[in-house]
Design a protein around this motif. Structure first.
Motif, PDB file in Angstrom:
ATOM      1  N   UNK A 130      98.167  75.528  -8.911  1.00 40.70           N
ATOM      2  CA  UNK A 130      97.058  76.477  -9.119  1.00 40.70           C
ATOM      3  C   UNK A 130      96.442  76.364 -10.511  1.00 40.70           C
ATOM      4  N   UNK A 131      97.182  75.813 -11.452  1.00 39.66           N
ATOM      5  CA  UNK A 131      96.748  75.815 -12.840  1.00 39.66           C
ATOM      6  C   UNK A 131      95.554  74.910 -13.087  1.00 39.66           C
ATOM      7  N   UNK A 132      95.481  73.794 -12.416  1.00 44.60           N
ATOM      8  CA  UNK A 132      94.425  72.821 -12.673  1.00 44.60           C
ATOM      9  C   UNK A 132      94.026  72.122 -11.388  1.00 44.60           C
ATOM     10  N   UNK A 133      92.757  71.689 -11.339  1.00 48.34           N
ATOM     11  CA  UNK A 133      92.313  70.925 -10.176  1.00 48.34           C
ATOM     12  C   UNK A 133      92.314  69.422 -10.460  1.00 48.34           C
ATOM     13  N   UNK A 134      93.000  69.001 -11.516  1.00 55.61           N
ATOM     14  CA  UNK A 134      93.099  67.564 -11.804  1.00 55.61           C
ATOM     15  C   UNK A 134      93.764  66.870 -10.617  1.00 55.61           C
ATOM     16  N   UNK A 135      93.153  65.804 -10.121  1.00 57.83           N
ATOM     17  CA  UNK A 135      93.682  65.147  -8.915  1.00 57.83           C
ATOM     18  C   UNK A 135      95.136  64.733  -9.017  1.00 57.83           C
ATOM     19  N   UNK A 181      98.051  65.740  -6.433  1.00 59.07           N
ATOM     20  CA  UNK A 181      98.658  64.683  -5.620  1.00 59.07           C
ATOM     21  C   UNK A 181     100.175  64.673  -5.780  1.00 59.07           C
ATOM     22  N   UNK A 182     100.642  64.862  -7.001  1.00 60.32           N
ATOM     23  CA  UNK A 182     102.091  64.892  -7.225  1.00 60.32           C
ATOM     24  C   UNK A 182     102.716  66.141  -6.607  1.00 60.32           C
ATOM     25  N   UNK A 183     102.031  67.277  -6.674  1.00 59.32           N
ATOM     26  CA  UNK A 183     102.548  68.480  -6.015  1.00 59.32           C
ATOM     27  C   UNK A 183     102.632  68.269  -4.503  1.00 59.32           C
ATOM     28  N   UNK A 184     101.595  67.675  -3.928  1.00 56.21           N
ATOM     29  CA  UNK A 184     101.585  67.439  -2.491  1.00 56.21           C
ATOM     30  C   UNK A 184     102.643  66.430  -2.065  1.00 56.21           C
ATOM     31  N   UNK A 185     103.099  65.594  -2.987  1.00 60.28           N
ATOM     32  CA  UNK A 185     104.134  64.617  -2.656  1.00 60.28           C
ATOM     33  C   UNK A 185     105.471  65.280  -2.356  1.00 60.28           C
ATOM     34  N   UNK A 186     105.621  66.579  -2.678  1.00 67.79           N
ATOM     35  CA  UNK A 186     106.830  67.303  -2.309  1.00 67.79           C
ATOM     36  C   UNK A 186     106.965  67.401  -0.785  1.00 67.79           C
ATOM     37  N   UNK A 187     105.824  67.470  -0.081  1.00 70.41           N
ATOM     38  CA  UNK A 187     105.837  67.619   1.368  1.00 70.41           C
ATOM     39  C   UNK A 187     106.736  68.779   1.792  1.00 70.41           C
ATOM     40  N   UNK A 188     106.613  69.882   1.059  1.00 72.66           N
ATOM     41  CA  UNK A 188     107.468  71.042   1.314  1.00 72.66           C
ATOM     42  C   UNK A 188     106.611  72.239   1.696  1.00 72.66           C
TER      43      UNK A 188
END
Length: 262
Positions: free
Chosen positions: A74-79, A83-90
């Motif tokens: 939520x802190x930043x919209x930097x891609x 992308x790294x957050x989404x890599x959690x797949x959680x």
């Protein structure tokens, strides 16, 4: 999962003596995911009140070890961050509890916060029981699969990303053997205004590998550099991918990144 060997939970703000069987408790998403028969006490970090993320003078970004994946997203919209957050797949439940510090300290090859902080030249602040601080580059914090530089009782307090690294162009690639599977390969590329180019390899290797070039390399130069930088025994081997597949995909994704950052 119930951990019936844990007999006590104490507040980190009042904690003094580290002993065998202790563990720092951040989000607990790993600690409560499987039996921990060697543990007897948790030292709870949830009430420390550390600011999850804050900008420092000069434009650097400090990420507290207790910052959650949801806070970071939520802190930043930097891609690259997203992308790294989404890599959690959680699920969102994990995102709201799992911490950046926990992901680094767990030190699994597929840890995407390891990938993010290593690629952006993060600096880890470690605090010993006597209050002595030391700093370790994020790229050197993880030393192997499930292994890191932390000493007994030492705490990862925060990771700071320098302003210069945050200003770079980035490219992200990730591969898994199946659609919603753990990362088998994760490659991040960065390029700054001077043309300096870097590639960070994680998930396919037991520890982060960072390659730096003064200028963008050719395809042959990049492939040769990767093979020279990654010893045969550093390619990770587990149920999520054989070393040969991980090497092949790393070379392929690194070349895609090289082209994207032309």
């Amino acid at each position: 999962m119930d951990l019936n060997t844990v007999l006590e939970v104490c507040d980190a703000r009042e904690f003094q003596d580290w002993r065998t069987g202790d563990a720092w408790l951040g989000g607990g998403t790993y600690l409560f995911s499987e039996p921990q028969p060697h543990l007897r006490r948790f030292v709870d970090l949830s009430r420390t009140g550390w600011t999850p993320l804050r900008w420092l003078q000069g434009g650097a970004l400090e990420i507290a070890a207790t910052c959650t994946v949801a806070d970071l997203f939520r802190f930043t919209d930097r891609p690259l961050f997203r992308e790294c957050c989404n890599a959690f797949l959680a699920s969102f439940k994990i995102w709201n509890m799992a911490t950046v510090g926990g992901n680094l300290c767990n030190s699994l090859p597929a840890g995407p916060m390891i990938s993010l902080t290593a690629a952006l030249d993060g600096e880890c602040m470690l605090r010993a029981q006597d209050g002595v601080l030391r700093w370790v580059p994020a790229a050197e914090f993880v030393t192997g699969a499930g292994e890191n530089v932390l000493r007994a009782g030492e705490l990862l307090r925060s990771v700071t990303l320098p302003a210069a690294a945050l200003a770079r162009r980035t490219a992200f690639r990730q591969a898994s053997l199946y659609g919603l599977g753990r990362s088998g390969v994760l490659v991040i590329g960065t390029r700054d205004r001077s043309g300096a180019f870097a590639v960070t390899i994680t998930a396919s290797t037991t520890r982060p590998i960072v390659l730096r070039f003064r200028l963008r390399p050719s395809e042959t130069e990049l492939g040769t550099a990767i093979d020279q930088a990654v010893p045969e025994d550093v390619w990770f081997d587990d149920i999520h991918g054989l070393p040969q597949w991980r090497r092949h995909m790393t070379l392929r994704l690194a070349e895609e990144i090289r082209r994207e950052l032309a």
